[in-house]
Design a protein around this motif. Structure first.
Motif, PDB file in Angstrom:
ATOM      1  N   GLU A  51      11.338   8.517   0.101  1.00 49.62           N
ATOM      2  CA  GLU A  51      10.660   8.547  -1.191  1.00 49.62           C
ATOM      3  C   GLU A  51      10.285   7.144  -1.645  1.00 49.62           C
ATOM      4  O   GLU A  51       9.160   6.914  -2.132  1.00 49.62           O
ATOM      5  N   THR A  52      11.213   6.202  -1.497  1.00 45.29           N
ATOM      6  CA  THR A  52      10.941   4.824  -1.909  1.00 45.29           C
ATOM      7  C   THR A  52       9.817   4.214  -1.082  1.00 45.29           C
ATOM      8  O   THR A  52       8.928   3.541  -1.617  1.00 45.29           O
ATOM      9  N   ILE A  53       9.842   4.436   0.225  1.00 46.26           N
ATOM     10  CA  ILE A  53       8.801   3.890   1.101  1.00 46.26           C
ATOM     11  C   ILE A  53       7.436   4.453   0.729  1.00 46.26           C
ATOM     12  O   ILE A  53       6.432   3.733   0.696  1.00 46.26           O
ATOM     13  N   ASN A  54       7.370   5.736   0.415  1.00 47.57           N
ATOM     14  CA  ASN A  54       6.100   6.354   0.061  1.00 47.57           C
ATOM     15  C   ASN A  54       5.554   5.876  -1.276  1.00 47.57           C
ATOM     16  O   ASN A  54       4.365   6.032  -1.568  1.00 47.57           O
ATOM     17  N   GLN A  55       6.417   5.288  -2.109  1.00 48.26           N
ATOM     18  CA  GLN A  55       5.965   4.754  -3.388  1.00 48.26           C
ATOM     19  C   GLN A  55       5.413   3.341  -3.266  1.00 48.26           C
ATOM     20  O   GLN A  55       4.818   2.818  -4.208  1.00 48.26           O
ATOM     21  N   ALA A  56       5.606   2.699  -2.109  1.00 50.49           N
ATOM     22  CA  ALA A  56       5.115   1.338  -1.891  1.00 50.49           C
ATOM     23  C   ALA A  56       3.599   1.329  -1.735  1.00 50.49           C
ATOM     24  O   ALA A  56       2.978   2.347  -1.423  1.00 50.49           O
TER      25      ALA A  56
ATOM     26  N   GLY B  99       5.576  -3.856   0.700  1.00 49.60           N
ATOM     27  CA  GLY B  99       5.139  -4.487  -0.541  1.00 49.60           C
ATOM     28  C   GLY B  99       4.753  -3.465  -1.593  1.00 49.60           C
ATOM     29  O   GLY B  99       4.516  -2.296  -1.294  1.00 49.60           O
ATOM     30  N   GLY B 100       4.694  -3.926  -2.834  1.00 49.55           N
ATOM     31  CA  GLY B 100       4.299  -3.035  -3.921  1.00 49.55           C
ATOM     32  C   GLY B 100       5.389  -2.100  -4.377  1.00 49.55           C
ATOM     33  O   GLY B 100       5.113  -0.995  -4.842  1.00 49.55           O
TER      34      GLY B 100
END
Length: 339
Positions: free
Chosen positions: A221-226, A239-240
């Motif tokens: 979930e965290t990676i997909n929010q980047a 990043g982001g």
């Protein structure tokens, strides 16, 4: 002295007044449009899915326009330093008209201070009003975007532009005093201040206050929010990201992805997940790659500045520019005795 300063500066003052009036008309109109669009965005937040789409549309509508305006305001101190500061003394020394004043009862230091104070206040007034108008116009957008610490945005909002204008004008005046030629002084001032505008946000601003530190687990979930994953070098970077519980925080540093024992993830393992991940049918921005990386029990170390430090940074950076201006003024007062 006041009458003489006004007589020499009246053309520049008239041009500045016209430019400021045009800026005001445009930004007042733009600010009204942004507020209408913001109200429409708020009314479109009936459910989380609709709200996300409305937010994205609102931001995309004004992002480039406001970024362009912020960059333009960032160039205003450069123009002030090159066209108001550099010729202020250099032209007098180049043409020899300074001798007329120095042969009167006015001392060299008083003459220099009078010239700098008159034009310097005009520079602050022009930049301050332009910054106030842009800050007002962009306020609803800034609340939604949460990017007040952005490199370009930070220097174009609130009081920071005042510090930039003071330093640019002072720098131009002192360079003109040293070079004694108008055109070279203008060119040197522009180059030097552009270098300062690049160096301070990237090299100085992150160190004005000690950053907070946190560790962020790399779940799918965290990676997909980047906003981005990987780099042209193949390094395991992301990043982001956002700091949990502090979405408006300024993230100044994100480490490469690290394994549970603190070692940087190998490029081989990272690129395997990025380029040829096992197919799981996962959705999201990075889909199967995010799932693959999440199974490796990774984390990143983050350094950030909480959003409630925004005004502390505005005051600190402005004070830095004002202090540098004071040093330049002191140097100029010493140098004028040998001009």
């Amino acid at each position: 002295m006041i009458w003489l300063n006004w007589r020499q500066f009246r053309l520049q003052a008239l041009v500045a007044a016209v430019v400021l009036a045009l800026i005001a008309v445009y930004l007042l109109h733009l600010g009204g449009d942004i507020r209408d669009a913001h109200d429409a965005y708020r009314s479109g937040c009936g459910n989380p899915g609709d709200c996300a789409q409305a937010k994205s549309q609102f931001q995309s509508t004004y992002q480039n326009t406001l970024l362009f305006l912020a960059a333009g305001l960032g160039l205003l101190p450069v123009v002030i330093g090159a066209f108001w500061g550099a010729p202020l003394i250099a032209r007098e020394l180049e043409t020899g008209t300074h001798r007329l004043v120095w042969n009167q009862s006015v001392t060299r230091r008083r003459w220099l201070l009078g010239r700098m104070a008159f034009v310097g206040l005009a520079a602050m007034l022009l930049t301050g009003l332009a910054s106030l108008l842009l800050t007002w116009a962009a306020s609803p957008y800034d609340q939604v975007a949460g990017d007040r610490f952005g490199t370009v945005e930070f220097g174009a909002r609130n009081i920071a532009p005042l510090g930039y204008a003071v330093l640019a004008f002072t720098l131009g005046t002192v360079i003109g005093l040293l070079v004694r030629r108008t055109l070279p002084a203008m060119a040197i001032t522009g180059v030097v201040f552009l270098v300062l505008q690049f160096a301070v946000p990237n090299l100085v601003r992150p160190h004005l206050m000690p950053p907070e530190k946190t560790t962020l687990p790399m779940t799918a979930e965290t990676i997909n929010q980047a906003r981005n994953l990987g780099s042209i070098t193949g390094a395991p970077v992301i990043g982001g990201l956002e700091v949990p519980g502090a979405p408006d925080a300024w993230i100044s540093e994100i480490s490469p992805m690290r394994t549970a024992d603190g070692r940087t993830l190998s490029e081989t393992a990272f690129n395997a997940c990025l380029n040829t991940p096992p197919e799981t049918g996962a959705g999201g921005t990075f889909g199967d790659a995010a799932v693959c990386l999440a199974k490796l029990n990774l984390h990143v170390d983050i350094r950030y500045q909480p959003s409630d430090r925004y005004w502390a940074f505005q005051l600190s950076e402005t004070a830095l520019y004002v202090a540098l201006s004071g040093i330049l003024i002191a140097f100029g007062l010493r140098r004028i005795r040998r001009a």
